[in-house]
Design a protein around this motif. Structure first.
Motif, short mmCIF file in Angstrom:
data_model
loop_
_atom_site.label_atom_id
_atom_site.label_comp_id
_atom_site.label_asym_id
_atom_site.label_seq_id
_atom_site.Cartn_x
_atom_site.Cartn_y
_atom_site.Cartn_z
N VAL A 200 -96.76 113.22 -9.51
CA VAL A 200 -97.46 112.23 -10.32
C VAL A 200 -97.66 112.84 -11.71
O VAL A 200 -98.24 113.93 -11.83
CB VAL A 200 -98.81 111.83 -9.72
N ARG A 201 -97.17 112.15 -12.72
CA ARG A 201 -97.28 112.60 -14.10
C ARG A 201 -98.11 111.60 -14.89
O ARG A 201 -97.83 110.40 -14.86
CB ARG A 201 -95.89 112.73 -14.72
N VAL A 202 -99.13 112.10 -15.57
CA VAL A 202 -100.01 111.26 -16.37
C VAL A 202 -99.93 111.71 -17.83
O VAL A 202 -100.07 112.90 -18.12
CB VAL A 202 -101.48 111.35 -15.88
N GLN A 203 -99.70 110.75 -18.72
CA GLN A 203 -99.66 111.02 -20.16
C GLN A 203 -100.70 110.13 -20.83
O GLN A 203 -100.77 108.93 -20.56
CB GLN A 203 -98.28 110.72 -20.73
N TYR A 204 -101.48 110.74 -21.70
CA TYR A 204 -102.56 110.00 -22.38
C TYR A 204 -102.64 110.46 -23.83
O TYR A 204 -102.56 111.66 -24.12
CB TYR A 204 -103.90 110.27 -21.68
N THR A 205 -102.80 109.53 -24.74
CA THR A 205 -102.91 109.85 -26.16
C THR A 205 -104.37 109.88 -26.57
O THR A 205 -105.09 108.90 -26.42
CB THR A 205 -102.14 108.82 -27.01
N PHE A 206 -104.80 111.03 -27.08
CA PHE A 206 -106.18 111.25 -27.54
C PHE A 206 -106.24 111.08 -29.05
O PHE A 206 -105.37 111.57 -29.77
CB PHE A 206 -106.64 112.66 -27.15
N ARG A 207 -107.26 110.38 -29.51
CA ARG A 207 -107.49 110.23 -30.94
C ARG A 207 -108.91 110.70 -31.27
O ARG A 207 -109.85 110.38 -30.54
CB ARG A 207 -107.32 108.77 -31.36
N THR A 208 -109.05 111.43 -32.37
CA THR A 208 -110.36 111.94 -32.75
C THR A 208 -111.27 110.81 -33.22
O THR A 208 -110.80 109.73 -33.59
CB THR A 208 -110.23 112.99 -33.87
N ILE A 209 -112.56 111.08 -33.23
CA ILE A 209 -113.54 110.10 -33.70
C ILE A 209 -113.35 109.85 -35.19
O ILE A 209 -113.35 108.73 -35.67
CB ILE A 209 -114.98 110.61 -33.45
N THR A 210 -113.17 110.94 -35.92
CA THR A 210 -113.05 110.89 -37.38
C THR A 210 -111.68 111.41 -37.79
O THR A 210 -111.23 112.42 -37.26
CB THR A 210 -114.13 111.79 -38.02
N PRO A 211 -111.00 110.76 -38.71
CA PRO A 211 -109.73 111.31 -39.20
C PRO A 211 -110.00 112.55 -40.07
O PRO A 211 -110.47 112.45 -41.18
CB PRO A 211 -109.12 110.17 -40.02
N TRP A 212 -109.71 113.71 -39.52
CA TRP A 212 -109.99 114.97 -40.21
C TRP A 212 -108.87 115.32 -41.17
O TRP A 212 -107.70 115.21 -40.83
CB TRP A 212 -110.14 116.10 -39.18
N PRO A 213 -109.21 115.80 -42.36
CA PRO A 213 -108.16 116.26 -43.27
C PRO A 213 -107.62 117.62 -42.81
O PRO A 213 -108.37 118.46 -42.32
CB PRO A 213 -108.89 116.39 -44.62
N LEU A 214 -106.32 117.79 -42.91
CA LEU A 214 -105.63 119.04 -42.59
C LEU A 214 -105.67 119.42 -41.11
O LEU A 214 -105.33 120.53 -40.74
CB LEU A 214 -106.19 120.21 -43.42
N VAL A 215 -106.11 118.51 -40.26
CA VAL A 215 -106.19 118.77 -38.82
C VAL A 215 -105.50 117.61 -38.10
O VAL A 215 -105.70 116.45 -38.47
CB VAL A 215 -107.66 118.87 -38.34
N PRO A 216 -104.69 117.88 -37.07
CA PRO A 216 -104.08 116.76 -36.32
C PRO A 216 -105.16 115.87 -35.71
O PRO A 216 -106.11 116.35 -35.11
CB PRO A 216 -103.27 117.46 -35.23
N ASN A 217 -105.00 114.56 -35.87
CA ASN A 217 -105.98 113.60 -35.37
C ASN A 217 -105.55 112.94 -34.07
O ASN A 217 -106.30 112.14 -33.52
CB ASN A 217 -106.25 112.53 -36.43
N VAL A 218 -104.34 113.23 -33.61
CA VAL A 218 -103.82 112.65 -32.38
C VAL A 218 -103.20 113.76 -31.55
O VAL A 218 -102.52 114.64 -32.08
CB VAL A 218 -102.75 111.57 -32.69
N ALA A 219 -103.47 113.73 -30.24
CA ALA A 219 -102.87 114.70 -29.32
C ALA A 219 -102.45 113.96 -28.06
O ALA A 219 -103.12 113.00 -27.64
CB ALA A 219 -103.86 115.79 -28.97
N THR A 220 -101.35 114.38 -27.46
CA THR A 220 -100.90 113.78 -26.21
C THR A 220 -101.16 114.76 -25.09
O THR A 220 -100.69 115.90 -25.11
CB THR A 220 -99.39 113.46 -26.28
N PHE A 221 -101.95 114.31 -24.11
CA PHE A 221 -102.22 115.13 -22.94
C PHE A 221 -101.22 114.72 -21.86
O PHE A 221 -101.10 113.54 -21.53
CB PHE A 221 -103.65 114.92 -22.44
N ASP A 222 -100.52 115.68 -21.32
CA ASP A 222 -99.46 115.44 -20.35
C ASP A 222 -99.66 116.40 -19.18
O ASP A 222 -99.50 117.61 -19.34
CB ASP A 222 -98.10 115.67 -21.02
N ARG A 223 -100.00 115.85 -18.03
CA ARG A 223 -100.23 116.69 -16.85
C ARG A 223 -99.43 116.15 -15.67
O ARG A 223 -99.24 114.95 -15.52
CB ARG A 223 -101.72 116.71 -16.47
N MET A 224 -98.98 117.06 -14.82
CA MET A 224 -98.17 116.70 -13.66
C MET A 224 -98.69 117.47 -12.45
O MET A 224 -99.02 118.64 -12.55
CB MET A 224 -96.71 117.07 -13.93
#
Length: 153
Positions: free
Chosen positions: A116-140
């Motif tokens: 079972v593989r789960v993929q989820y896209t995380f978005r930060t509360i605030t759009p931070w400058p110079l920092v990624p604001n989106v991350a994909t969590f992928d677990r199997m």
């Protein structure tokens, strides 16, 4: 009142200026810490969802893809702030090589494994400058099943 060259009034003004300068840093640190805590909690929820789905496939004698996905989403939905419906969940039943379809019933020589593989896209509360604001969590998660054969829809 005079005290060693500075008045209480001047010292009070200095404190207000210091607070005004440090308050934005404290607010950013608080919001940043909240974002990191959310990311950690959602990453754990994704892992728990994959594990719950694999466990449902492993112990069910007639596993269906719908049941496995529902169990994974149910587990993830327990985490506050997570939209479990937005997670992409894939389920496969294969033999140990990961390519051959399972036989029914599985034997010790040809065991069947549920992945079972789960993929989820995380978005930060605030759009931070110079920092990624989106991350994909992928677990199997991979578990050996007690029943083989094709996966029902």
């Amino acid at each position: 009142m005079y005290r060693g060259g500075a008045t209480y009034r001047e010292e009070g003004g200095q404190s207000i200026i210091e607070l005004a300068l440090s308050l934005p840093l404290l607010v950013f640190a608080l919001i940043g810490g909240a974002d990191l805590a959310r990311a950690y909690a959602l990453q754990l929820a994704v892992q728990n969802g994959a594990r719950a789905g694999a466990e449902a496939a492993a112990i069910d004698f007639t596993p269906t893809q719908g049941e496995i996905v529902a169990r994974a989403r149910d587990e993830m939905a327990r985490t506050p702030g997570m939209e479990a419906g937005e997670a992409a969940i894939t389920v496969t039943l294969k033999q140990g090589d990961g390519a051959t379809d399972c036989i029914d019933p599985p034997t010790p020589a040809t065991p069947c494994f549920a992945t079972v593989r789960v993929q989820y896209t995380f978005r930060t509360i605030t759009p931070w400058p110079l920092v990624p604001n989106v991350a994909t969590f992928d677990r199997m998660t991979l578990m050996r099943t007690i029943k083989g054969g094709p996966l029902q829809p």
